[in-house]
Design an enzyme around this catalytic site. Sequence first.
Site, PDB file in Angstrom:
ATOM      1  N   SER A  95     -38.269  13.434  22.915  1.00 43.36           N
ATOM      2  CA  SER A  95     -37.445  12.217  22.898  1.00 43.36           C
ATOM      3  C   SER A  95     -38.365  11.014  23.040  1.00 43.36           C
ATOM      4  CB  SER A  95     -36.430  12.235  24.045  1.00 43.36           C
ATOM      5  OG  SER A  95     -35.566  13.350  23.937  1.00 43.36           O
ATOM      6  N   SER A  99     -25.905   6.905  25.855  1.00 45.80           N
ATOM      7  CA  SER A  99     -26.436   8.260  25.970  1.00 45.80           C
ATOM      8  C   SER A  99     -27.630   8.447  25.050  1.00 45.80           C
ATOM      9  CB  SER A  99     -25.353   9.288  25.597  1.00 45.80           C
ATOM     10  OG  SER A  99     -25.096   9.249  24.196  1.00 45.80           O
ATOM     11  N   LYS A 100     -28.325   9.562  25.259  1.00 44.20           N
ATOM     12  CA  LYS A 100     -29.456   9.902  24.398  1.00 44.20           C
ATOM     13  C   LYS A 100     -29.001  10.019  22.949  1.00 44.20           C
ATOM     14  CE  LYS A 100     -32.856  13.542  23.518  1.00 44.20           C
ATOM     15  NZ  LYS A 100     -32.368  13.785  22.148  1.00 44.20           N
ATOM     16  N   ARG A 101     -27.814  10.565  22.729  1.00 39.97           N
ATOM     17  CA  ARG A 101     -27.298  10.715  21.359  1.00 39.97           C
ATOM     18  C   ARG A 101     -27.165   9.372  20.663  1.00 39.97           C
ATOM     19  NH1 ARG A 101     -24.412  14.478  24.169  1.00 39.97           N
ATOM     20  NH2 ARG A 101     -22.690  13.022  24.518  1.00 39.97           N
ATOM     21  N   ASP A 145     -30.642   8.468  19.543  1.00 42.85           N
ATOM     22  CA  ASP A 145     -31.040   9.280  18.394  1.00 42.85           C
ATOM     23  C   ASP A 145     -30.315   8.823  17.127  1.00 42.85           C
ATOM     24  OD1 ASP A 145     -32.623  10.771  20.084  1.00 42.85           O
ATOM     25  OD2 ASP A 145     -31.163  12.395  20.326  1.00 42.85           O
TER      26      ASP A 145
END
Length: 509
Positions: A288, A263-265, A268
């Site tokens: 992002s 996921s994007k998380r 990050d």
Amino acid sequence: MSKVRVRFAPSPTGPLHIGGVRTALFNYLFAKQQGGTMILRIEDTDQGRFVPGAEDYIVEALKWVGIGFDEGTHVGGPYAPYRQSDRKANYRQYADQLLSSGHAYYAFDTTEDLDAMREKLKAGGMAPQYDAVSRMNMKNSLTLSEDDVKQKIDAGEPYVIRIKLPRKEEVRFHDLIRGWVVVQTSAMDDKVLFKSDGMPTYHLANVVDDYMMKITHVIRGEEWLPSAPLHVMLYKYFGWEEVMPKFAHLPLILKPDGNGKLSKRDGDRLGFPVFPLQWQDPATGDISSGYREKGYEPEGVMNMLALLGWHTSDNREIFSEKELIELFTIEKISKNGAKFDPEKAKWFNHQQLMLKSDAEIAESIMPELIAKGYHATPGYLEKVVGLIKEKITFKNEIINKSIYFFEAPKAYDAQVSAKKWTVQAIQYLKAFADVLEQNKEATALELESLFKNVGETIGVGAGSAMQPLRLALSGEGGGPPIFEMLHLIGVENSILRIHTAIKQIALSA
């Protein structure tokens, strides 16, 4: 056998996840390997989740990676339009066809009605789904009289159209990756096919468009596997079973440090991109990161993605696009999820850089060099690239890591000077500078020989002065082969740098 026709059909609800790029890539490789057609179709039936700019982002991202299309929203084709919101008029007739054949029904339930139904079923220990049992207690054309249904429709009361699944029937289909998949309709919902806003749901639009566009293979992510039995039933109810596409559901791309979908998380948290291009959220302004902006080569990204769930018999890892097309087969796709490794992604990028010619890289970074205020001939920059590229991961690191090829060092590595800058080293470098004065046309090999001869002459080991020489030339403790570096910088410039270092480092000691 029909000519292979595949499609990548994203929804413009935000930036394209790297997993979506891999899905597009596998479709692309299969189509090209089979001499078939690759289609881009935008599935924007969920207007509530539409994000401005997302469609353009998708097109640009796929183009950057190197995935081309034969038909689609931006190139046209014989089955246009390729954006589902532009095909709206096509879908109602198919929903009506299912109503007429008894395979669908009107449902007038409110949100409150649906919530109450689900809570009641959960309280009774049953699955909270709208199915062959629960539908008989709801407000729909199966429980209402024909007159009541007509009256509600004429009055403009909101309704949806749901598929009518049998209470207990086995749905079987063969997945090219997973083998036979068997599901009981008792475990399935009567999904909504047509919404109250006049738009079809994904399920109806997807099947209708695949049929109308003569899609032969549906290659998509594992997350769509639960929807496949419903789609199979739609093909059956429409009478299209003989032309139903073959399904292949790709394994998930998993997070690097645990279970679950990437996921994007995760990006990050661990500091790597999960999107092909940088994306700025139009609602929040949040940015992002993207692979392109981080300096990744598109060929490296393509190579990396191809090996997330697919492999060759000899377990090779480095491929050109042409080789991927020649070797790709669905049979070599794994059923199991592929764990994403951000360090491996960097490795792929380095390998692709090493395959590029020095001239190609030099040409691409020349504008950056000029923007920084430096000047060099293409030939000189090409030689710099040849010396430095083994030491870097990204092309955009080259200028910063080779600045000493364009100007004399302004500072010197303090740790190296503290350990290596000795009286013996200074004596050695002074003697070497004197030798260089007499050998300004020497080759790199000759320079190395001259350097060693100095040590023999003054009785000092060459090793004691090797890193001080590098420090004097570049200001750094590491780098490319030192005598090739000296030769490229030039003997006269090198002599000047040696004398400058002796003055400056001695004064700071």
